[in-house]
Write a protein that holds these residues in place. Structure first.
Motif, PDB file in Angstrom:
ATOM      1  N   TYR A  29       0.864  -1.173   0.000  1.00 20.16           N
ATOM      2  CA  TYR A  29       0.000   0.000   0.000  1.00 20.16           C
ATOM      3  C   TYR A  29       0.904   1.227   0.000  1.00 20.16           C
ATOM      4  N   CYS A  30       0.598   2.213  -0.856  1.00 24.20           N
ATOM      5  CA  CYS A  30       1.455   3.396  -0.920  1.00 24.20           C
ATOM      6  C   CYS A  30       0.785   4.513  -1.699  1.00 24.20           C
ATOM      7  N   ALA A  31       1.448   5.648  -1.739  1.00 24.16           N
ATOM      8  CA  ALA A  31       0.936   6.827  -2.427  1.00 24.16           C
ATOM      9  C   ALA A  31       0.893   6.605  -3.938  1.00 24.16           C
ATOM     10  N   SER A  32      -0.123   7.193  -4.557  1.00 26.17           N
ATOM     11  CA  SER A  32      -0.236   7.115  -6.012  1.00 26.17           C
ATOM     12  C   SER A  32      -0.321   8.503  -6.643  1.00 26.17           C
ATOM     13  N   ILE A  33      -0.123   9.555  -5.848  1.00 26.45           N
ATOM     14  CA  ILE A  33      -0.178  10.913  -6.390  1.00 26.45           C
ATOM     15  C   ILE A  33       1.233  11.419  -6.678  1.00 26.45           C
ATOM     16  N   GLU A  34       1.333  12.317  -7.622  1.00 26.54           N
ATOM     17  CA  GLU A  34       2.626  12.903  -7.981  1.00 26.54           C
ATOM     18  C   GLU A  34       3.004  13.992  -6.982  1.00 26.54           C
ATOM     19  N   GLY A  35       4.262  14.393  -7.029  1.00 28.09           N
ATOM     20  CA  GLY A  35       4.743  15.452  -6.159  1.00 28.09           C
ATOM     21  C   GLY A  35       5.339  14.961  -4.857  1.00 28.09           C
ATOM     22  N   ILE A  36       5.450  13.652  -4.697  1.00 31.81           N
ATOM     23  CA  ILE A  36       6.045  13.057  -3.493  1.00 31.81           C
ATOM     24  C   ILE A  36       7.571  13.274  -3.564  1.00 31.81           C
TER      25      ILE A  36
ATOM     26  N   SER B  57      -0.390  -4.909  -5.967  1.00 28.00           N
ATOM     27  CA  SER B  57      -0.501  -3.469  -5.726  1.00 28.00           C
ATOM     28  C   SER B  57      -1.838  -2.966  -6.226  1.00 28.00           C
ATOM     29  N   GLY B  58      -2.044  -1.670  -6.058  1.00 30.46           N
ATOM     30  CA  GLY B  58      -3.274  -1.040  -6.495  1.00 30.46           C
ATOM     31  C   GLY B  58      -3.387  -0.848  -7.990  1.00 30.46           C
TER      32      GLY B  58
ATOM     33  N   ALA C 185      -2.797 -11.729  -1.522  1.00 33.98           N
ATOM     34  CA  ALA C 185      -1.590 -11.440  -0.742  1.00 33.98           C
ATOM     35  C   ALA C 185      -1.397 -12.399   0.430  1.00 33.98           C
ATOM     36  N   ASP C 186      -0.127 -12.596   0.752  1.00 30.49           N
ATOM     37  CA  ASP C 186       0.266 -13.367   1.929  1.00 30.49           C
ATOM     38  C   ASP C 186       0.765 -12.473   3.053  1.00 30.49           C
ATOM     39  N   ALA C 187       1.077 -11.219   2.712  1.00 24.31           N
ATOM     40  CA  ALA C 187       1.594 -10.256   3.678  1.00 24.31           C
ATOM     41  C   ALA C 187       1.346  -8.863   3.114  1.00 24.31           C
ATOM     42  N   PHE C 188       1.380  -7.874   4.006  1.00 25.18           N
ATOM     43  CA  PHE C 188       1.076  -6.498   3.619  1.00 25.18           C
ATOM     44  C   PHE C 188       2.152  -5.563   4.146  1.00 25.18           C
ATOM     45  N   ILE C 189       2.570  -4.632   3.296  1.00 22.32           N
ATOM     46  CA  ILE C 189       3.507  -3.584   3.705  1.00 22.32           C
ATOM     47  C   ILE C 189       2.904  -2.244   3.315  1.00 22.32           C
ATOM     48  N   ALA C 190       2.867  -1.317   4.267  1.00 21.01           N
ATOM     49  CA  ALA C 190       2.452   0.056   3.981  1.00 21.01           C
ATOM     50  C   ALA C 190       3.694   0.923   3.895  1.00 21.01           C
TER      51      ALA C 190
ATOM     52  N   ILE D  77      -4.183   9.460   3.025  1.00 18.61           N
ATOM     53  CA  ILE D  77      -5.384   8.912   3.641  1.00 18.61           C
ATOM     54  C   ILE D  77      -5.800   7.576   3.024  1.00 18.61           C
ATOM     55  N   GLY D  78      -5.595   7.400   1.726  1.00 13.27           N
ATOM     56  CA  GLY D  78      -5.940   6.121   1.107  1.00 13.27           C
ATOM     57  C   GLY D  78      -5.081   4.990   1.633  1.00 13.27           C
ATOM     58  N   THR D  79      -3.788   5.249   1.758  1.00 15.17           N
ATOM     59  CA  THR D  79      -2.868   4.251   2.301  1.00 15.17           C
ATOM     60  C   THR D  79      -3.239   3.928   3.746  1.00 15.17           C
ATOM     61  N   CYS D  80      -3.534   4.964   4.525  1.00 14.33           N
ATOM     62  CA  CYS D  80      -3.917   4.739   5.927  1.00 14.33           C
ATOM     63  C   CYS D  80      -5.202   3.933   6.016  1.00 14.33           C
TER      64      CYS D  80
END
Length: 189
Positions: free
Chosen positions: A15-22, A46-47, A106-111, A116-119
């Motif tokens: 799970y992670c950000a998908s918006i630009e500007g990071i 992934s998403g 999935a067998d495991a999850f990493i954030a 807010i979407g990731t959270c």
């Protein structure tokens, strides 16, 4: 190596950000995570987006030879520029279907660091694990304190009796990629 619920290599959902500007160092972290998933012979879930951190983790994984599975709602295919390079791009109708399908693969999850979407994704999979709907590892990869305030808030909820210690223990916090992936690995037989 371990096998997934779908009887293949271990599958790690990121799970992670998908918006630009990071800031660029987060993209580098995502690429490194994808690369290290591949180095372990695992696959990525992934998403299904090709931008920002979501794209970087998939590119890193594929560059190392990992199979990638993306899951994206129809409405976001154009908005997030779907990762059509995914080995498998699953298109669903709703965000709820997206999360359920990602969890099922999935067998495991990493954030990774995100918004807010990731959270929201993190809290849902963390909660479902705590209440016994799955026994899969849930890991926050936080090398620079991105989630510090959130984690302090949750610990404060525990101090006030709203979160039990077992729920806190269910979340693994790692500060480097190898530690995060080690937490995802099945126990040695």
């Amino acid at each position: 190596m371990g096998g997934s619920a779908l009887m293949g290599p271990l599958a790690v959902c990121v799970y992670c950000a998908s918006i630009e500007g990071i800031p660029p160092h987060y993209r580098e972290l995502a690429t490194e995570l994808g690369s290290r998933i591949a180095a372990r012979g695992w696959q990525l879930v992934s998403g299904g987006g090709r931008s920002s951190l979501m794209g970087a983790v998939a590119i890193g994984a594929r560059a190392g030879g990992a199979r990638t599975i993306g899951v994206m709602p129809k409405a976001l295919v154009e908005r997030e520029w779907a990762d059509h390079d995914s080995d498998e791009l699953l298109i669903v109708d709703t965000m709820r279907e997206r999360k359920a399908l990602m969890e099922a693969h999935a067998d495991a999850f990493i954030a990774l660091p995100g918004g807010i979407g990731t959270c929201e994704e993190l809290f849902e999979v963390w909660t479902s694990g705590y209440i016994g709907l799955h026994a899969k590892p849930v890991v926050v990869l936080d090398p620079d304190g991105h989630y510090r305030g959130l984690l302090e808030w949750v610990r404060g909820l525990a101090d006030r009796g709203f979160v039990v210690p077992e729920a806190l223990a269910r979340l693994i916090v790692a500060t480097d990629v190898d530690a995060a992936l080690d937490a995802c690995a099945p126990p040695a037989a």
